[in-house]
Enzyme design. Structure first.
Site, PDB file in Angstrom:
ATOM      1  N   GLU A 117       7.716  -2.527   0.780  1.00  0.00           N
ATOM      2  CA  GLU A 117       8.902  -3.180   1.342  1.00  0.00           C
ATOM      3  C   GLU A 117       9.885  -2.165   1.925  1.00  0.00           C
ATOM      4  O   GLU A 117      10.561  -2.443   2.917  1.00  0.00           O
ATOM      5  CB  GLU A 117       9.564  -4.052   0.280  1.00  0.00           C
ATOM      6  CG  GLU A 117       8.766  -5.329   0.023  1.00  0.00           C
ATOM      7  CD  GLU A 117       9.183  -6.065  -1.233  1.00  0.00           C
ATOM      8  OE1 GLU A 117       9.421  -7.284  -1.156  1.00  0.00           O
ATOM      9  OE2 GLU A 117       9.282  -5.430  -2.307  1.00  0.00           O
ATOM     10  N   GLU A 137       2.417  -8.453  -5.773  1.00  0.00           N
ATOM     11  CA  GLU A 137       3.288  -9.248  -6.653  1.00  0.00           C
ATOM     12  C   GLU A 137       2.636 -10.545  -7.128  1.00  0.00           C
ATOM     13  O   GLU A 137       2.909 -11.007  -8.245  1.00  0.00           O
ATOM     14  CB  GLU A 137       4.609  -9.568  -5.925  1.00  0.00           C
ATOM     15  CG  GLU A 137       5.508  -8.366  -5.697  1.00  0.00           C
ATOM     16  CD  GLU A 137       5.227  -7.638  -4.388  1.00  0.00           C
ATOM     17  OE1 GLU A 137       6.034  -6.786  -3.993  1.00  0.00           O
ATOM     18  OE2 GLU A 137       4.168  -7.926  -3.756  1.00  0.00           O
TER      19      GLU A 137
END
Length: 304
Positions: A117, A137
């Site tokens: 990210e 995730e």
């Protein structure tokens, strides 16, 4: 106490190294807070014109959030986890995305979760051929939380991003290049020279012009084209009174190399800068007002 973010300045380029190699440079709360503080410092340091992010050690850029720390926050409930983890991580990636000096990620190894990210959020990235990316995730039964569900689809496209988000599978630096996540892939030993070379190709230009381009892209990217064009016009108007633009034009006409003084916001005619900014803001308000009333006026005319 170990310094969580190592800082080195080379010829106006700040090299920021995430320094938790024993934890694969996982993004602990303290590391994120320290990184935000360092960004505040270099943003106002006129001697720093760009930054490069990398990870300590040979294995990882960053393996993502510190799961043990995050797990303790989750155990205390949604409000605590949102405050401690999600908001902190989103604050970091938003800061990186909107930073007014160029930031280049030099991805030297694993870039999983939050590490990926960060790569998505910064404007430029160079990857080692040893790098490895993932959006893992979902394996924890959760979505990404530092902006990954929003930035990756904008970079890679909805379907390609969803494949990575929904499977959690790793992908190569070459795949990251194809998706637009990185600008280039280089042999591992050439990573830092390549990142520095890219930085120097940028900082030879006017710092104010670099900042205006970064701002125009960051603010305009997720708006309509009409709104984005207003942002672009605003950034141009704010450059008009600067010494850098005058020097750039004079150098072009005189067929010589420009000699920018390196100042961040050197404005020779501040009154003109304020008037230009106000004019753009007023035009934007008028255009937005016209857009808002247009459907009503069309309906009213049909009724008439």
């Amino acid at each position: 106490m170990t310094e969580l973010v190592l800082t080195e300045i080379r010829d106006g380029i700040a090299i920021l190294t995430l320094n938790r190699p024993e934890k694969l440079n996982a993004l602990s709360y303290a590391l994120i807070d320290r990184l935000l503080a360092v960004l505040d410092t270099i943003e106002t340091d006129a001697s720093v014109q760009a930054a490069i992010f990398t990870g300590a050690g040979e294995r990882a850029f960053s393996a993502g959030g510190d799961i043990s720390e995050f797990s303790a926050s989750v155990a205390r409930g949604a409000d605590v986890a949102l405050r401690d983890f999600v908001m902190r991580g989103q604050r970091l990636t938003a800061r990186l995305e909107a930073f007014r000096k160029p930031i280049i990620a030099a991805v030297n190894g694993l870039a999983f979760g939050g590490g990926c990210e960060i790569t998505e959020a910064v404007p430029l990235a160079v990857a080692s051929d040893r790098a490895l990316f993932a959006k893992p995730e979902i394996r924890l039964a959760m979505p990404p939380t530092f902006g990954g569900t929003q930035r990756l689809p904008r970079l890679a496209g909805r379907k390609r991003a969803l494949e990575l988000l929904l499977t959690g599978e790793t992908f190569s630096p070459q795949r990251a290049l194809e998706l637009g996540l990185v600008n280039q892939v280089v042999p591992h030993g050439e990573l830092m020279p390549a990142a520095l070379e890219l930085a120097h190709r940028i900082v030879r230009h006017s710092p104010a012009a670099v900042a205006s381009i970064l701002t125009a892209v960051a603010r305009g990217l997720n708006q309509s084209i009409a709104e984005g064009l207003l942002v672009e016009a605003e950034q141009f108007a704010r450059m008009v009174p600067t010494a850098d633009l005058r020097e750039g034009l004079d150098a072009w006409i005189g067929r010589r190399k420009p000699g920018h003084d390196g100042s961040w916001t050197h404005i020779t005619r501040p009154d003109e800068a304020r008037r230009a900014s106000l004019a753009v803001d007023e035009r934007g308000a008028q255009d937005q007002g016209a857009a808002a009333t247009r459907p009503f006026m069309s309906a009213w005319k049909r009724q008439k």
